[in-house]
Design an enzyme around this catalytic site. Structure first.
Site, PDB file in Angstrom:
ATOM      1  N   ARG A 118       9.639 -20.888 -14.367  1.00  0.00           N
ATOM      2  CA  ARG A 118       9.944 -21.334 -12.987  1.00  0.00           C
ATOM      3  C   ARG A 118      10.622 -20.260 -12.135  1.00  0.00           C
ATOM      4  NH1 ARG A 118      11.663 -26.254 -15.518  1.00  0.00           N
ATOM      5  NH2 ARG A 118       9.926 -27.702 -15.589  1.00  0.00           N
ATOM      6  N   LYS A 140       5.057 -11.877  -0.614  1.00  0.00           N
ATOM      7  CA  LYS A 140       3.776 -12.577  -0.843  1.00  0.00           C
ATOM      8  C   LYS A 140       3.232 -12.128  -2.193  1.00  0.00           C
ATOM      9  CE  LYS A 140       1.921 -13.612   3.723  1.00  0.00           C
ATOM     10  NZ  LYS A 140       0.825 -13.311   4.673  1.00  0.00           N
ATOM     11  N   GLU A 182      -2.806   0.156   7.138  1.00  0.00           N
ATOM     12  CA  GLU A 182      -1.733  -0.833   7.335  1.00  0.00           C
ATOM     13  C   GLU A 182      -0.630  -0.243   8.230  1.00  0.00           C
ATOM     14  OE1 GLU A 182      -2.100  -3.898   6.402  1.00  0.00           O
ATOM     15  OE2 GLU A 182      -3.060  -4.060   4.437  1.00  0.00           O
ATOM     16  N   LYS A 224       8.119  -4.423   8.933  1.00  0.00           N
ATOM     17  CA  LYS A 224       7.788  -5.549   8.048  1.00  0.00           C
ATOM     18  C   LYS A 224       9.050  -6.365   7.743  1.00  0.00           C
ATOM     19  CE  LYS A 224       5.074  -7.545   4.677  1.00  0.00           C
ATOM     20  NZ  LYS A 224       3.952  -7.500   3.775  1.00  0.00           N
ATOM     21  N   GLU A 234       5.616 -17.494   7.248  1.00  0.00           N
ATOM     22  CA  GLU A 234       4.443 -17.394   8.129  1.00  0.00           C
ATOM     23  C   GLU A 234       4.174 -18.666   8.933  1.00  0.00           C
ATOM     24  OE1 GLU A 234       1.301 -14.855   6.559  1.00  0.00           O
ATOM     25  OE2 GLU A 234      -0.138 -16.032   7.673  1.00  0.00           O
ATOM     26  N   ARG A 238       4.842 -13.972  11.584  1.00  0.00           N
ATOM     27  CA  ARG A 238       4.334 -13.210  10.443  1.00  0.00           C
ATOM     28  C   ARG A 238       2.804 -13.161  10.400  1.00  0.00           C
ATOM     29  NH1 ARG A 238       6.528 -12.937   4.171  1.00  0.00           N
ATOM     30  NH2 ARG A 238       4.959 -11.418   3.510  1.00  0.00           N
ATOM     31  N   ASN A 242      -1.367 -10.115   9.735  1.00  0.00           N
ATOM     32  CA  ASN A 242      -2.720 -10.260   9.192  1.00  0.00           C
ATOM     33  C   ASN A 242      -3.789  -9.716  10.137  1.00  0.00           C
ATOM     34  OD1 ASN A 242      -1.833 -11.582   6.844  1.00  0.00           O
ATOM     35  ND2 ASN A 242      -1.579 -13.467   8.017  1.00  0.00           N
ATOM     36  N   HIS A 245      -7.222  -8.860   8.887  1.00  0.00           N
ATOM     37  CA  HIS A 245      -7.370  -9.367   7.515  1.00  0.00           C
ATOM     38  C   HIS A 245      -8.397 -10.493   7.390  1.00  0.00           C
ATOM     39  CE1 HIS A 245      -3.913  -6.857   6.950  1.00  0.00           C
ATOM     40  NE2 HIS A 245      -3.790  -7.167   5.683  1.00  0.00           N
ATOM     41  N   HIS A 249     -10.731  -9.557   4.624  1.00  0.00           N
ATOM     42  CA  HIS A 249     -10.832 -10.351   3.388  1.00  0.00           C
ATOM     43  C   HIS A 249     -12.274 -10.803   3.169  1.00  0.00           C
ATOM     44  CE1 HIS A 249      -6.296 -11.518   3.048  1.00  0.00           C
ATOM     45  NE2 HIS A 249      -6.528 -10.271   2.739  1.00  0.00           N
ATOM     46  N   HIS A 262      -8.854  -2.397   0.040  1.00  0.00           N
ATOM     47  CA  HIS A 262      -8.242  -3.346   0.970  1.00  0.00           C
ATOM     48  C   HIS A 262      -8.003  -2.668   2.332  1.00  0.00           C
ATOM     49  CE1 HIS A 262      -5.814  -6.686   2.336  1.00  0.00           C
ATOM     50  NE2 HIS A 262      -4.847  -5.844   2.652  1.00  0.00           N
TER      51      HIS A 262
HETATM   52  P1  NAD Z   1      -4.458  -0.878  -5.861  1.00  0.00           P
HETATM   53  O1  NAD Z   1      -3.261  -1.515  -6.381  1.00  0.00           O
HETATM   54  O2  NAD Z   1      -5.777  -1.273  -6.422  1.00  0.00           O
HETATM   55  O3  NAD Z   1      -4.292   0.694  -6.000  1.00  0.00           O
HETATM   56  C1  NAD Z   1      -5.340   1.544  -5.631  1.00  0.00           C
HETATM   57  C2  NAD Z   1      -5.694   2.516  -6.771  1.00  0.00           C
HETATM   58  O4  NAD Z   1      -4.652   3.486  -6.889  1.00  0.00           O
HETATM   59  C3  NAD Z   1      -5.802   1.850  -8.142  1.00  0.00           C
HETATM   60  O5  NAD Z   1      -6.840   2.451  -8.850  1.00  0.00           O
HETATM   61  C4  NAD Z   1      -4.456   2.186  -8.778  1.00  0.00           C
HETATM   62  O6  NAD Z   1      -4.494   2.162 -10.166  1.00  0.00           O
HETATM   63  C5  NAD Z   1      -4.224   3.560  -8.252  1.00  0.00           C
HETATM   64  N1  NAD Z   1      -2.849   4.034  -8.218  1.00  0.00           N
HETATM   65  C6  NAD Z   1      -1.749   3.328  -7.909  1.00  0.00           C
HETATM   66  N2  NAD Z   1      -0.699   4.156  -7.795  1.00  0.00           N
HETATM   67  C7  NAD Z   1      -1.144   5.399  -8.063  1.00  0.00           C
HETATM   68  C8  NAD Z   1      -0.534   6.673  -8.091  1.00  0.00           C
HETATM   69  N3  NAD Z   1       0.731   6.857  -7.735  1.00  0.00           N
HETATM   70  N4  NAD Z   1      -1.284   7.733  -8.456  1.00  0.00           N
HETATM   71  C9  NAD Z   1      -2.601   7.572  -8.745  1.00  0.00           C
HETATM   72  N5  NAD Z   1      -3.254   6.397  -8.697  1.00  0.00           N
HETATM   73  C10 NAD Z   1      -2.515   5.323  -8.348  1.00  0.00           C
HETATM   74  O7  NAD Z   1      -4.595  -1.086  -4.279  1.00  0.00           O
HETATM   75  P2  NAD Z   1      -3.510  -1.049  -3.107  1.00  0.00           P
HETATM   76  O8  NAD Z   1      -4.246  -0.511  -1.957  1.00  0.00           O
HETATM   77  O9  NAD Z   1      -2.241  -0.451  -3.526  1.00  0.00           O
HETATM   78  O10 NAD Z   1      -3.220  -2.598  -2.861  1.00  0.00           O
HETATM   79  C11 NAD Z   1      -4.230  -3.484  -2.473  1.00  0.00           C
HETATM   80  C12 NAD Z   1      -3.823  -4.888  -2.859  1.00  0.00           C
HETATM   81  O11 NAD Z   1      -2.636  -5.233  -2.178  1.00  0.00           O
HETATM   82  C13 NAD Z   1      -4.850  -5.941  -2.510  1.00  0.00           C
HETATM   83  O12 NAD Z   1      -4.992  -6.817  -3.608  1.00  0.00           O
HETATM   84  C14 NAD Z   1      -4.237  -6.670  -1.346  1.00  0.00           C
HETATM   85  O13 NAD Z   1      -4.661  -7.999  -1.254  1.00  0.00           O
HETATM   86  C15 NAD Z   1      -2.785  -6.551  -1.650  1.00  0.00           C
HETATM   87  N6  NAD Z   1      -1.901  -6.667  -0.492  1.00  0.00           N
HETATM   88  C16 NAD Z   1      -0.871  -7.549  -0.584  1.00  0.00           C
HETATM   89  C17 NAD Z   1       0.017  -7.668   0.453  1.00  0.00           C
HETATM   90  C18 NAD Z   1       1.209  -8.562   0.311  1.00  0.00           C
HETATM   91  O14 NAD Z   1       1.912  -8.775   1.287  1.00  0.00           O
HETATM   92  N7  NAD Z   1       1.487  -9.060  -0.858  1.00  0.00           N
HETATM   93  C19 NAD Z   1      -0.145  -6.890   1.616  1.00  0.00           C
HETATM   94  C20 NAD Z   1      -1.205  -6.008   1.673  1.00  0.00           C
HETATM   95  C21 NAD Z   1      -2.075  -5.900   0.607  1.00  0.00           C
HETATM   96  N1  GLY Z   2       0.433  -8.426   4.565  1.00  0.00           N
HETATM   97  C1  GLY Z   2       0.690  -9.629   5.284  1.00  0.00           C
HETATM   98  C2  GLY Z   2       2.042 -10.198   5.053  1.00  0.00           C
HETATM   99  O1  GLY Z   2       2.807  -9.719   4.238  1.00  0.00           O
HETATM  100  O2  GLY Z   2       2.392 -11.171   5.646  1.00  0.00           O
END
Ligand code: NAD
Ligand code: GLY
Length: 357
Positions: A118, A140, A182, A224, A234, A238, A242, A245, A249, A262
């Site tokens: 939990r 998130k 972003e 942010k 949100e 907030r 997006n 997005h 998405h 992404h």
């Molecule tokens: P990712 O986590 O897939 O990383 C991209 C690539 O870089 C992967 O192959 C990873 O293994 C590699 N990598 C990571 N760090 C590295 C480093 N220092 N050196 C070499 N390689 C490295 O993608 P991302 O762009 O970081 O994140 C995308 C994800 O984030 C999506 O799933 C998206 O939905 C999510 N997201 C979430 C939020 C949120 O608020 N929670 C906001 C934006 C995006």
């Molecule tokens: N990336 C959108 C949010 O964090 O709200």
């Protein structure tokens, strides 16, 4: 080193930004770090950064899990594997979960932390530019479902975010560019001066100039943090985060996760949203041009894939911004301002998408 505070009452936390932050992780978290720690990472990241992190946690009981690398593994199977490991290794409620990786690792690890027993303590160590400026901040957490992105998840804030800019040195150029999408988003929705600064420092940022990079990361985190502090769940403001997005998405889901990053999908989505805003006379042609030129300067996609309208609609209707069956769009109304808009005819949206393909 810079610090940004996320102000959420008793759930407030600090974002530490700088060089050599991985080596400082224990010091910056000294007062609260749990005895039992579990690191979630992937092999791409762990080859560089797991050992340095383990080296500063020698006084702790630490285990780790390497999930497979890729958006397609941000799913319930990976979640179940990690839960099995935590339970079989005897982790209890006092443990802490550390996400060491990009947004995929961070989102999944956060959802594990939110739901194991939990909810247990959670620490973010984002290692991609995108995760440093966006996904690690704000709480998130989620996994994907075959029918849509991030459909299963929770709001769950970390105890701290540790941003080590040195980690970006091993990132591919493509993943670095994804993070820039972003960063551009923050300028468009919230801060015209920052957008202007980005226009004038695009070359330095592309070359990963340390000062420019530190400023862009810090300013993004400040924006942010500000938005999240005002509207954690949100209910209004907030939603502006997006921008791009809803379309992005749909691109990610329709092209099978992983084909577009992404950030690339968000970039193409920002163009569609901006065009839609221009066509419906909310955004000036000159502001649309500035947005397009900045994304182009960062070599980000400004065209979307050619998909049938039915596919767009199917994925957009699963968007979390859909209310009472009606699509809602985040549209920029000027550089530095955006609004959530409904009541746009589907024919208009379809025509704009066709124009952007
Ligand atoms: P990712 O986590 O897939 O990383 C991209 C690539 O870089 C992967 O192959 C990873 O293994 C590699 N990598 C990571 N760090 C590295 C480093 N220092 N050196 C070499 N390689 C490295 O993608 P991302 O762009 O970081 O994140 C995308 C994800 O984030 C999506 O799933 C998206 O939905 C999510 N997201 C979430 C939020 C949120 O608020 N929670 C906001 C934006 C995006
Ligand atoms: N990336 C959108 C949010 O964090 O709200």
């Amino acid at each position: 080193m810079a610090e940004v505070q996320v102000s959420l009452g008793e759930r407030s936390y600090t974002i530490h930004i700088g060089n050599e932050q991985l080596a400082n992780f224990r010091t910056t978290n000294a007062h609260k770090l749990n005895k039992q720690l579990f690191i979630i990472t992937n092999p791409t990241v762990s080859q560089y950064y797991l050992k340095p992190l383990l080296n500063v946690l020698t006084d702790h009981h630490v285990d780790f899990f390497e999930m497979r690398d890729g958006e397609q593994f941000k799913n319930l199977d990976s979640y179940a594997e990690i839960m099995d490991r935590l339970i079989s290794k005897g982790y209890n409620r006092d443990c802490g979960i550390i996400a060491l990786g990009g947004g995929v690792v961070g989102d999944l690890a956060g959802f594990v932390a939110a739901t194991f027993q939990r909810g247990v303590d959670f620490y973010q160590i984002p290692t991609t530019l995108l995760s440093q400026v966006d996904s690690s901040v704000g709480g998130k957490t989620a996994v994907n479902h075959p029918h849509g992105k991030n459909l299963i998840g929770a709001f769950y804030q970390p105890k701290s975010v540790t941003i080590d800019i040195d980690c970006l040195q091993t990132l591919t150029e493509r993943d670095f560019r994804s993070g820039l999408a972003e960063i551009v988003k923050y300028g468009i929705i919230y801060d015209a001066d920052f957008f202007h600064w980005l226009e004038h420092h695009a070359a330095e940022l592309k070359q990963q100039d340390p000062d420019a990079l530190t400023y862009a990361i810090k300013r993004s985190c400040e924006i942010k943090a500000d938005v999240v502090a005002k509207d954690e769940r949100e209910k209004g403001l907030r939603a502006l985060l997006n921008l791009g997005h809803t379309f992005g998405h749909a691109i990610e889901a329709a092209t099978t996760y992983g084909e577009w990053t992404h950030g690339e999908a968000v970039s193409a989505g920002i163009i569609i949203a901006s065009k839609l805003s221009e066509v419906t006379q909310r955004l000036s042609a000159s502001d649309f041009r500035r947005i397009k030129e900045l994304l182009t300067a960062f070599e980000l996609p400004i065209h979307c894939p050619d998909m049938p309208w039915e596919s767009w609609l199917e994925y957009m209707q699963r968007d979390k911004k859909v209310k009472d069956g009606q699509l809602h769009f985040v549209l920029p109304t000027a550089i530095g301002q955006a609004d959530v808009v409904k009541d746009i005819e589907h024919t208009t949206v379809a025509a704009v998408i066709t124009e952007c393909c």
